[in-house]
Design a protein around this motif. Structure first.
Motif, PDB file in Angstrom:
ATOM      1  N   LYS A  55      14.596   0.458  -3.812  1.00  0.00           N
ATOM      2  CA  LYS A  55      14.314   0.670  -2.468  1.00  0.00           C
ATOM      3  C   LYS A  55      13.518  -0.724  -2.116  1.00  0.00           C
ATOM      4  O   LYS A  55      13.237  -1.243  -1.287  1.00  0.00           O
ATOM      5  CB  LYS A  55      13.124   1.804  -2.358  1.00  0.00           C
ATOM      6  N   TYR A  72      20.087  15.236   2.042  1.00  0.00           N
ATOM      7  CA  TYR A  72      19.885  14.378   0.960  1.00  0.00           C
ATOM      8  C   TYR A  72      18.574  14.681   0.483  1.00  0.00           C
ATOM      9  O   TYR A  72      17.122  14.773   1.066  1.00  0.00           O
ATOM     10  CB  TYR A  72      19.018  13.614   1.785  1.00  0.00           C
ATOM     11  N   ASN A 113      15.599  14.397   3.372  1.00  0.00           N
ATOM     12  CA  ASN A 113      16.016  13.494   4.547  1.00  0.00           C
ATOM     13  C   ASN A 113      17.433  14.665   4.967  1.00  0.00           C
ATOM     14  O   ASN A 113      17.987  15.048   4.449  1.00  0.00           O
ATOM     15  CB  ASN A 113      16.655  12.170   3.882  1.00  0.00           C
ATOM     16  N   GLY A 159      14.814  -0.439   2.944  1.00  0.00           N
ATOM     17  CA  GLY A 159      15.908   1.085   3.705  1.00  0.00           C
ATOM     18  C   GLY A 159      16.654   0.912   2.229  1.00  0.00           C
ATOM     19  O   GLY A 159      17.452   1.933   2.665  1.00  0.00           O
ATOM     20  N   ARG A 190      20.687  14.050   6.327  1.00  0.00           N
ATOM     21  CA  ARG A 190      21.133  13.561   6.431  1.00  0.00           C
ATOM     22  C   ARG A 190      21.682  12.216   5.424  1.00  0.00           C
ATOM     23  O   ARG A 190      21.383  12.574   4.358  1.00  0.00           O
ATOM     24  CB  ARG A 190      20.826  11.861   7.668  1.00  0.00           C
ATOM     25  N   ASP A 198      19.260   5.285  -5.518  1.00  0.00           N
ATOM     26  CA  ASP A 198      18.934   3.801  -5.286  1.00  0.00           C
ATOM     27  C   ASP A 198      17.710   2.885  -5.496  1.00  0.00           C
ATOM     28  O   ASP A 198      16.865   3.140  -5.985  1.00  0.00           O
ATOM     29  CB  ASP A 198      19.526   3.874  -3.374  1.00  0.00           C
ATOM     30  N   GLY A 201      22.250   9.302   2.401  1.00  0.00           N
ATOM     31  CA  GLY A 201      21.477   7.706   2.665  1.00  0.00           C
ATOM     32  C   GLY A 201      22.293   6.828   3.132  1.00  0.00           C
ATOM     33  O   GLY A 201      23.382   6.566   2.844  1.00  0.00           O
ATOM     34  N   ASP A 202      20.653   5.734   3.128  1.00  0.00           N
ATOM     35  CA  ASP A 202      21.956   4.229   3.386  1.00  0.00           C
ATOM     36  C   ASP A 202      21.326   3.284   2.773  1.00  0.00           C
ATOM     37  O   ASP A 202      20.409   3.911   2.455  1.00  0.00           O
ATOM     38  CB  ASP A 202      21.956   4.028   4.770  1.00  0.00           C
ATOM     39  N   PRO A 203      21.740   3.140   1.271  1.00  0.00           N
ATOM     40  CA  PRO A 203      23.456   2.709   1.232  1.00  0.00           C
ATOM     41  C   PRO A 203      23.945   3.841  -0.148  1.00  0.00           C
ATOM     42  O   PRO A 203      24.764   3.453  -0.247  1.00  0.00           O
ATOM     43  CB  PRO A 203      22.963   2.039   0.702  1.00  0.00           C
ATOM     44  N   GLU A 204      22.979   5.382   0.186  1.00  0.00           N
ATOM     45  CA  GLU A 204      23.537   5.837  -0.366  1.00  0.00           C
ATOM     46  C   GLU A 204      25.190   6.272  -0.228  1.00  0.00           C
ATOM     47  O   GLU A 204      26.354   7.207  -1.119  1.00  0.00           O
ATOM     48  CB  GLU A 204      23.047   6.995  -1.269  1.00  0.00           C
TER      49      GLU A 204
HETATM   50  N1  GLY Z   1      18.328   4.814   1.239  1.00  0.00           N
HETATM   51  C1  GLY Z   1      17.708   5.299   1.435  1.00  0.00           C
HETATM   52  C2  GLY Z   1      17.445   6.210   2.807  1.00  0.00           C
HETATM   53  O1  GLY Z   1      18.617   6.408   3.160  1.00  0.00           O
HETATM   54  O2  GLY Z   1      16.552   6.868   3.578  1.00  0.00           O
END
Ligand code: GLY
Ligand code: AMP
Length: 421
Positions: free
Chosen positions: A212, A267, A283, A224, A285, A210, A287-290
């Motif tokens: 960041k 993650y 993490n 994010g 959960r 990603d 990722g966002d936007p992964e």
């Molecule tokens: N894209 C990084 C995150 O979701 O932590």
């Protein structure tokens, strides 16, 4: 069956989108959701800190499965709470969620199980931290221990910068700080490695990279996430084996010793240095936007995988993927990640009819009288699957150019490491 998704970002919209076509699904609820989820789910505006109200709603509406998107409810123990009432939940419990909730918990686990990570020290006050800096090399990395939405990490190039990081953290910028972490700077390339777990076994769930930072060339403030692509250019069989054997398996062993199993997405944020993986952070959960980037590659219906995980039956599922490249660009409100305007209309919205292999996931949006308004910093995610990253990116840029939202911006260089000019 009825499924409830907790969260309101692009990640949660993509999860809704990917399960909605399954014959098993009768109804989807999203807590609280966004303008995108509103088209396919019932958005329910409940306070995510009020576990009792969430539980009441789930039981009254006979929701069969809950999927938790973001980290906060996980770290606060929502899974443990709902499971007490026999509600099926996809996500890790409170003990396991410390992998994300406390950087020091994870570092200690790395130490005990020889998991490769940057060398580090834990400091309890300003003066000990500053004393340590006198004999340090730069750059050096200083981190707040607690959840800080990706903002509690400072890469310091000299002692002055390091001092102000220490001041900010101990002065409570990220909540009450009892300690902080100072760690060695790892010079390599980052990669995100995802796995999915059913409490007994796990399967790989793709890789991504990603972006960041807010500005092109990976400059400027942390956000994010401004975009991502999958797979990572770094992954190979040898590296994958090392990640599993040196990082994921010892982590699970550590959790087992704490009497805890892992269910949910995991993650691993890695730094790859000469084909060797080092753990930067976990993490608990997607990722966002992964998530938005990886899920469109999934051939197997996501709901079947999630159900299998909640029933300890992941071994029965063969997770299949499309052999394509995926790229995602995030459209943000002008000013993000600092101050930005809210309730700004996105005009031209209905011009955005999508082709096969193109996806649009909402993040900070609401619908009012049939119109779409931006209410968040990250607003829309455009994703495209293609044979190559370059075509995927060009298709997305075309979409964004047509949309021409003057109140927003996006990075035009997402994936520059994998797209030759
Ligand atoms: N894209 C990084 C995150 O979701 O932590
Ligand atoms: P984190 O929130 O721990 O993922 O850190 C945010 C970002 O800081 C990471 O994505 C890396 O780019 C960078 N970072 C964190 N720790 C290190 C480290 N030890 N060496 C180099 N960069 C780091």
């Amino acid at each position: 069956m009825k499924v409830g998704i907790i969260g309101s970002g692009g990640r949660e919209h993509s999860i809704c989108q990917m399960i909605k076509n399954s014959k098993k699904i009768n109804e989807i609820f999203c807590f609280p959701g966004n303008a995108g989820t509103e088209d396919i789910a019932r958005n329910i505006d409940l306070d995510l800190d009020n576990f009792e109200n969430i539980k009441k709603f789930i039981l009254e509406n006979e929701i069969d499965l809950i999927v938790v998107g973001p980290e906060n409810p996980l770290v606060n123990g929502l899974v443990d709470y709902l499971e007490k009432y026999k509600i099926k939940v996809f996500g890790p419990n409170k003990v396991a969620s410390q992998l994300e909730g406390s950087k020091i918990f994870t570092k200690k686990l790395c130490q005990k199980f020889n998991i490769p990570t940057a060398n580090f020290g834990i400091f309890k006050n300003k003066s000990d931290s500053k004393q340590f800096l006198k004999k340090s090399n730069y750059p050096i990395v200083i981190k707040a221990d607690n959840l800080a939405s990706g903002k509690g990490v400072y890469i310091c190039n000299n002692e002055n910068e390091a001092h102000s990081a220490i001041e900010e953290i101990f002065d409570g910028k990220f909540g009450k700080a009892e300690n902080l972490l100072i760690e060695e700077f790892l010079d390599g390339e980052e990669m995100s490695f995802f796995t999915i777990h059913d409490g007994k076994i796990f399967k790989n769930f793709g890789t991504a990279q990603d972006h960041k930072r807010v500005l092109e060339g990976d400059q400027g403030k942390n956000t994010g996430g401004m975009g991502a692509y999958s797979p990572s250019r770094l992954i190979n069989n040898d590296l994958e084996k090392k990640i599993i054997n040196k990082i994921i398996n010892p982590t699970l062993k550590g959790l087992t010793e704490l009497g805890c199993s892992y269910k949910g997405f995991l993650y691993a944020g890695l730094m790859i240095v000469k084909n060797e993986p080092y753990l930067i952070e976990y993490n608990v959960r997607m990722g966002d936007p992964e998530c938005q980037t990886i899920l469109p590659k999934l051939k197997t219906n996501l709901i079947d995988i999630l159900i299998a995980c909640c029933e300890n039956k992941l071994h029965k599922i063969d997770i299949e993927w499309y052999d394509k490249k995926s790229l995602c660009i995030v459209l943000c409100s002008n000013g993000y990640p600092d101050k930005y305007q809210k309730n700004v209309k996105i005009k031209n919205f209905d011009q955005t009819k999508l082709k096969k292999n193109e996806f649009l996931f909402h993040a900070g949006t609401v619908k009012q009288n049939g119109e779409i308004y931006a209410i968040g910093g990250r607003v829309l995610n455009y994703v495209c699957l293609s044979e190559d990253f370059k075509t995927a990116k060009e298709n997305i840029i075309n979409r964004l150019t047509k949309l021409n939202w003057v109140n927003g911006f996006y990075r035009k260089d997402i994936g520059y490491k994998v797209i030759k000019q």
